[in-house]
Design a protein around this motif. Sequence first.
Motif, PDB file in Angstrom:
ATOM      1  N   TRP A  59       0.824  -1.226   0.000  1.00  0.00           N
ATOM      2  CA  TRP A  59       0.000   0.000   0.000  1.00  0.00           C
ATOM      3  C   TRP A  59       0.848   1.262   0.000  1.00  0.00           C
ATOM      4  O   TRP A  59       0.441   2.274  -0.541  1.00  0.00           O
ATOM      5  CB  TRP A  59      -0.918  -0.012   1.227  1.00  0.00           C
ATOM      6  CG  TRP A  59      -2.051   0.985   1.155  1.00  0.00           C
ATOM      7  CD1 TRP A  59      -2.044   2.248   1.628  1.00  0.00           C
ATOM      8  CD2 TRP A  59      -3.317   0.786   0.562  1.00  0.00           C
ATOM      9  NE1 TRP A  59      -3.247   2.866   1.385  1.00  0.00           N
ATOM     10  CE2 TRP A  59      -4.057   1.969   0.728  1.00  0.00           C
ATOM     11  CE3 TRP A  59      -3.910  -0.309  -0.102  1.00  0.00           C
ATOM     12  CZ2 TRP A  59      -5.354   2.112   0.248  1.00  0.00           C
ATOM     13  CZ3 TRP A  59      -5.201  -0.164  -0.568  1.00  0.00           C
ATOM     14  CH2 TRP A  59      -5.915   1.048  -0.399  1.00  0.00           C
ATOM     15  N   SER A  85      -5.444   7.317  -0.261  1.00  0.00           N
ATOM     16  CA  SER A  85      -5.947   5.969   0.037  1.00  0.00           C
ATOM     17  C   SER A  85      -7.238   5.676  -0.710  1.00  0.00           C
ATOM     18  O   SER A  85      -7.506   4.527  -1.090  1.00  0.00           O
ATOM     19  CB  SER A  85      -6.164   5.815   1.540  1.00  0.00           C
ATOM     20  OG  SER A  85      -4.931   5.822   2.224  1.00  0.00           O
ATOM     21  N   LYS A 103      -6.281   4.619  -4.224  1.00  0.00           N
ATOM     22  CA  LYS A 103      -5.639   3.304  -4.156  1.00  0.00           C
ATOM     23  C   LYS A 103      -6.673   2.200  -3.927  1.00  0.00           C
ATOM     24  O   LYS A 103      -6.579   1.106  -4.508  1.00  0.00           O
ATOM     25  CB  LYS A 103      -4.610   3.290  -3.026  1.00  0.00           C
ATOM     26  CG  LYS A 103      -3.399   4.178  -3.271  1.00  0.00           C
ATOM     27  CD  LYS A 103      -2.453   4.148  -2.084  1.00  0.00           C
ATOM     28  CE  LYS A 103      -1.253   5.076  -2.309  1.00  0.00           C
ATOM     29  NZ  LYS A 103      -0.323   5.074  -1.152  1.00  0.00           N
TER      30      LYS A 103
END
Length: 333
Positions: free
Chosen positions: A295, A301, A304
Amino acid sequence: MKRPAGFERPGGHDGGQTGGRPAAGSRTPSGGAGGRLTGARPGAGRPTPPDAHTPRAREASPRSDVASARETARIAASAERSARRDLRRARRLRKRGEKAEVRRFTTRQRRARITLLVSVAVIGSLAGVVALGAFSPLFALREITVEGASRIPPADIVAALDDQMGTPLPLVDFSEVETELKGFPLIQSYVTESRPPGTLLVRIVERTPVGVVQTASGFDLVDSAGVTVESAAERIPGYPLIDLPSGDFSSVPFTAAASVLVALPAELLAQVDSISAKTVDDVTLGLTTGQKVVWGDAADSARKAQHLTRLLAQHPTDVTEYDVSSPGVGIIR
C-alpha cells in the motif's frame, strides 16, 4: 327841502351834476380842517381778500393745530394698538410653542415609561415561566429517549441516567449526565435535548471499530484513536488484525495502519485479514485469500482502494501480490 351846508349827493355836486364823476373844471377839496374826499375810491364795491392778520385768519390757525394734534394722537393710538396686538400674538405663539414642547417632552417621557413597563413585564413573565419550569412538577423528567445506539443497549444508558428522573428539566445536572455517559467506551460523542414537558432526548455517536489488536489477555477491538471498544479472549471476527507488538496506540505503525483502514470502503475492508506498518510509507495489507497488497503511505488511500478493487476483479486468484503504492499505477506479481 334844504340840505345842510356841506352835504352833497353821492356821486355829484350841486349845480345839477348827476353822474358819479365830478364836473369838468371842478376841484375836489383835498385836505383842510374838516375836509374829506368825496370821490369814489379805486376798487370800490369789490370783495377784499382776507388778510392773514385779520381776526378770521387768526382764528383759523389754532383750529388747524388742534386737528393736526388729534391726527397725530390717532396715529399714535393706532400704532400702540397694533403693537399691543403684535405683542399678544407673540405671547400666544410663545405659549403655543411652550405647550408643544412640553407635550413633546411629555410624550417622549410617556413612551420611555411605557417601554420600561413593557420590558419589566416581559422580563417578569420570563422569570415567572422559568421559575414555573424550574420548580413546577409539570416539567419534571419522566422519560429518557436514546437515539443512535446500535452496539450499546439503549436500556443501559437509560438505567445510567435514572438518578435524574423526577428532576425538573431546567434543573437536570448535565455534568452528572456527562460523567455517566463517559462510562460507555463505545460512545464517541453525544448531544442532549430537553423536550417539554418531561422528556430528555440523548443522541449518541458510537465509535467505529477498525481492527483488532492482540494483547496479553486476549484481543481488543479498537477504533482509529486506539480506544478499546470491546475485549475478548478470542479474536473477534470481521475485523483485520493490526500488527502492533509494542501495544503503543500513539506509535507510527498504529496511526499509519489506522489511517488506511478508515479510508477503505466496507466491501474491501471485509477482505482484509491483517495489516502492518513499519514506517509511515510502508503499509502492507494481508487479504483473506492469502494475497499481499503493498500500500505504501496513507496518502491518496481512496484512489488506491478504487484501483485495488479493479485489480482484484481482473485478477482474482492468479496473483500473489498487488502493488498500489503509486496512485494510478497498479503492479501485479
